[in-house]
Scaffold this active site. Structure first.
Site, short mmCIF file in Angstrom:
data_model
loop_
_atom_site.label_atom_id
_atom_site.label_comp_id
_atom_site.label_asym_id
_atom_site.label_seq_id
_atom_site.Cartn_x
_atom_site.Cartn_y
_atom_site.Cartn_z
N SER A 124 0.83 -1.20 0.00
CA SER A 124 0.00 0.00 0.00
C SER A 124 0.86 1.25 0.00
O SER A 124 1.97 1.24 0.55
CB SER A 124 -0.85 -0.02 1.27
OG SER A 124 -1.42 1.23 1.51
N TYR A 148 -1.90 -1.15 10.92
CA TYR A 148 -2.18 -1.72 9.60
C TYR A 148 -1.00 -1.48 8.66
O TYR A 148 -0.48 -2.40 8.01
CB TYR A 148 -3.46 -1.11 9.01
CG TYR A 148 -3.58 -1.32 7.52
CD1 TYR A 148 -3.86 -2.58 7.00
CD2 TYR A 148 -3.36 -0.27 6.61
CE1 TYR A 148 -3.93 -2.79 5.62
CE2 TYR A 148 -3.44 -0.47 5.25
CZ TYR A 148 -3.72 -1.73 4.75
OH TYR A 148 -3.78 -1.94 3.40
N LYS A 152 2.00 -4.01 6.64
CA LYS A 152 2.39 -4.00 5.21
C LYS A 152 3.90 -3.85 5.08
O LYS A 152 4.56 -4.55 4.30
CB LYS A 152 1.69 -2.85 4.47
CG LYS A 152 0.20 -3.02 4.33
CD LYS A 152 -0.15 -4.15 3.37
CE LYS A 152 -1.59 -4.54 3.42
NZ LYS A 152 -1.91 -5.83 2.81
P1 NAD Z 1 -11.03 -6.91 1.31
O1 NAD Z 1 -11.22 -6.89 2.79
O2 NAD Z 1 -12.22 -6.68 0.46
O3 NAD Z 1 -10.35 -8.30 0.87
C1 NAD Z 1 -9.46 -8.99 1.70
C2 NAD Z 1 -9.94 -10.43 1.78
O4 NAD Z 1 -9.04 -11.18 2.61
C3 NAD Z 1 -11.32 -10.57 2.40
O5 NAD Z 1 -12.14 -11.31 1.53
C4 NAD Z 1 -11.08 -11.30 3.71
O6 NAD Z 1 -12.17 -12.15 4.06
C5 NAD Z 1 -9.81 -12.07 3.40
N1 NAD Z 1 -9.00 -12.41 4.59
C6 NAD Z 1 -8.58 -11.59 5.59
N2 NAD Z 1 -7.83 -12.28 6.48
C7 NAD Z 1 -7.77 -13.56 6.04
C8 NAD Z 1 -7.16 -14.75 6.53
N3 NAD Z 1 -6.50 -14.77 7.69
N4 NAD Z 1 -7.31 -15.90 5.82
C9 NAD Z 1 -8.01 -15.91 4.65
N5 NAD Z 1 -8.61 -14.82 4.15
C10 NAD Z 1 -8.50 -13.66 4.84
O7 NAD Z 1 -9.89 -5.85 0.97
P2 NAD Z 1 -9.41 -5.28 -0.45
O8 NAD Z 1 -9.77 -3.85 -0.49
O9 NAD Z 1 -9.82 -6.18 -1.53
O10 NAD Z 1 -7.83 -5.35 -0.23
C11 NAD Z 1 -7.06 -6.46 -0.65
C12 NAD Z 1 -5.63 -6.26 -0.18
O11 NAD Z 1 -5.14 -5.03 -0.69
C13 NAD Z 1 -5.48 -6.20 1.33
O12 NAD Z 1 -4.29 -6.86 1.70
C14 NAD Z 1 -5.36 -4.71 1.60
O13 NAD Z 1 -4.65 -4.44 2.78
C15 NAD Z 1 -4.61 -4.24 0.36
N6 NAD Z 1 -4.84 -2.81 0.06
C16 NAD Z 1 -6.12 -2.34 -0.04
C17 NAD Z 1 -6.32 -0.98 -0.28
C18 NAD Z 1 -7.73 -0.42 -0.36
O14 NAD Z 1 -7.89 0.78 -0.18
N7 NAD Z 1 -8.75 -1.22 -0.63
C19 NAD Z 1 -5.23 -0.12 -0.45
C20 NAD Z 1 -3.95 -0.64 -0.36
C21 NAD Z 1 -3.75 -2.01 -0.10
N1 UFG Z 2 -12.19 11.62 3.62
C1 UFG Z 2 -13.17 12.51 4.02
N2 UFG Z 2 -14.31 12.00 4.56
C2 UFG Z 2 -14.53 10.66 4.71
C3 UFG Z 2 -13.52 9.76 4.30
C4 UFG Z 2 -12.35 10.27 3.77
O1 UFG Z 2 -13.01 13.72 3.89
O2 UFG Z 2 -15.60 10.27 5.24
C5 UFG Z 2 -10.96 12.14 3.00
C6 UFG Z 2 -9.68 11.81 3.76
O3 UFG Z 2 -9.42 12.79 4.73
C7 UFG Z 2 -8.65 11.77 2.62
C8 UFG Z 2 -9.45 11.26 1.42
O4 UFG Z 2 -10.81 11.51 1.74
O5 UFG Z 2 -8.21 13.07 2.33
C9 UFG Z 2 -9.26 9.77 1.16
O6 UFG Z 2 -9.55 9.05 2.36
P1 UFG Z 2 -9.73 7.46 2.36
O7 UFG Z 2 -10.09 7.07 3.77
O8 UFG Z 2 -10.67 7.06 1.28
O9 UFG Z 2 -8.30 6.91 1.94
P2 UFG Z 2 -6.86 7.14 2.59
O10 UFG Z 2 -6.02 7.81 1.56
O11 UFG Z 2 -6.95 7.77 3.92
O12 UFG Z 2 -6.37 5.65 2.82
C10 UFG Z 2 -6.60 4.61 1.87
C11 UFG Z 2 -6.73 3.28 2.61
C12 UFG Z 2 -5.43 2.93 3.27
C13 UFG Z 2 -4.35 2.90 2.24
C14 UFG Z 2 -4.27 4.22 1.51
C15 UFG Z 2 -3.27 4.15 0.39
O13 UFG Z 2 -7.76 3.37 3.60
O14 UFG Z 2 -5.52 1.66 3.85
O15 UFG Z 2 -5.55 4.54 0.95
O16 UFG Z 2 -3.54 3.07 -0.43
F1 UFG Z 2 -3.17 2.66 2.83
#
Ligand code: NAD
Ligand code: UFG
Length: 337
Positions: A124, A148, A152
């Protein structure tokens, strides 16, 4: 190639499964359904017209995960499985460290045992902490501000050490910026549990009438309109980045690190405006205090992924909002119907 997709029932995982199947890969999905449901995988099967095995298995269950590898011959793993809520990780850090790190250690040990030594890991942009400057390049200093993000970063180091110890490993660390949007069919998308933490799911629930009003967290940042700037990337583009990553590690060993972003930053108010246009109604918002831990600006330099993977995002902001709204309006209660 036969690919194991951990966390494949989740938001990014399900979109990547569609892309993998469409590209002719064989897949199996391992997920404990902690933050997802099997319906997403039924929809993946409907979209692609293809079938695959699903294992409802927790990576913390070593024996059950080992059995999945014993029953299949995988060429590589895409490792999405993990817990991802920043706020929750501050409240229950031990659960986050145990799930994300122990789960990954189990997976890597079992991969080693079965001689599967290629992995694409979901990292991330959070590993860049509060960057001194933007756009962010892959060689910027790493740090983090919450459990979190620390998981990572720790997993990145674990994978780097593993590769140093055994040059047969091929590792790709993909640092995602802000994934949004949904498959164009509107059949799969992001389905957060409870009140969303992230901006776009929150906006779309205001638009559908489930939530009253968006709280914009601060309008006094050093950005063009004072609200936070992020690099939003369409989830279908992100999924495509995983296909490109697999192509890269097919014939390469070592560790490769790529940003997956568009290189363009949009403010919170840009997003409200674009989403209002896509859904045809004004999204109500109010300005409130900053959210602790948030940074002003975060967007990628995507040049390395373009040069080395041939990866480039093709969906623009209007596509992201249109597809999110299509998913939200067709599935107001997510997969629960
Ligand atoms: P998500 O929660 O929709 O998907 C993650 C999946 O992993 C879920 O289906 C959950 O049930 C499964 N899981 C969690 N722990 C587990 C375990 N111990 N064993 C088996 N399955 C397990 O999340 P997502 O948004 O699809 O994210 C996927 C990956 O990308 C995650 O590792 C997340 O940290 C990373 N990521 C997400 C974002 C974002 O904003 N969505 C940004 C950066 C990185
Ligand atoms: N924001 C608001 N109101 C809300 C939610 C968010 O104003 O209700 C703003 C935040 O302050 C930020 C922007 O919208 O400026 C984006 O916020 P998000 O919560 O959507 O995303 P972040 O950039 O804070 O974080 C996300 C994931 C993290 C990941 C990161 C980079 O939540 O896990 O993107 O991938 F690490």
């Amino acid at each position: 190639m036969n690919i194991l997709v951990t966390g494949g029932a989740g938001y990014i995982g399900s979109h990547t499964c569609v892309q993998l199947l469409d590209a002719g890969y064989d897949i199996a999905v391992l997920d404990n359904l902690d933050n997802s449901c099997e319906e997403s995988l039924n929809r993946v099967k409907q979209i692609t017209g293809k079938d695959f095995k699903f294992y409802e298995v927790d990576l913390l269950d070593y024996e059950a995960t080992d059995k999945v590898f014993a029953e299949n011959k995988f060429d590589a793993v895409i490792h999405f499985a993990g817990l991802k809520a920043v706020g929750e990780s501050c409240r229950i850090p031990l659960r986050y460290y145990h799930n994300n790190i122990t789960g990954t250690l189990n997976l890597l040990d079992i991969m080693n045992k079965h001689n599967v030594k290629k992995i694409v890991f979901s990292s991330s942009a959070t590993v860049y902490g509060d960057p001194h400057t933007v756009p962010i390049k892959e060689d910027f200093p790493l740090s983090c501000t919450n459990p979190y993000g620390q998981t990572k970063l720790d997993i990145e180091y674990i994978l780097k050490d593993l590769s140093k110890s055994d040059p047969e490993w091929g590792v790709i660390l993909l640092r995602y910026f802000n994934p949004v949007g949904a498959h164009e069919s509107g059949m799969i998308g992001e389905d957060p549990n409870g009140i969303p933490n992230n901006l776009i799911p929150y906006i779309s629930q205001v638009a559908i009438g489930k939530l009253e009003c968006l709280s914009v967290f601060g309008d006094d940042y050093d950005t063009k309109d004072g609200t936070g700037v992020r690099d939003y990337i369409h989830v279908v583009d992100l999924a495509d980045g995983h296909i490109k990553a697999l192509e890269k590690i097919k014939d390469n060993t070592g560790v490769f690190i790529y940003n997956l972003g568009t290189g363009v930053g949009y403010s919170v108010l840009d997003m409200v405006k674009a989403f209002s246009k896509a859904c045809g109604k004004d999204v109500k918002y109010k300005i409130v205090d900053r959210r602790p831990g948030d940074i002003a600006s975060c967007y990628a330099d995507p040049a390395k992924a373009k040069a080395e993977l041939g990866f480039e995002a093709t969906h623009n902001l209007d596509d992201m909002c249109r597809d999110t709204w299509n998913w939200q309006s067709k599935n107001p209660n997510g997969y629960k119907g």
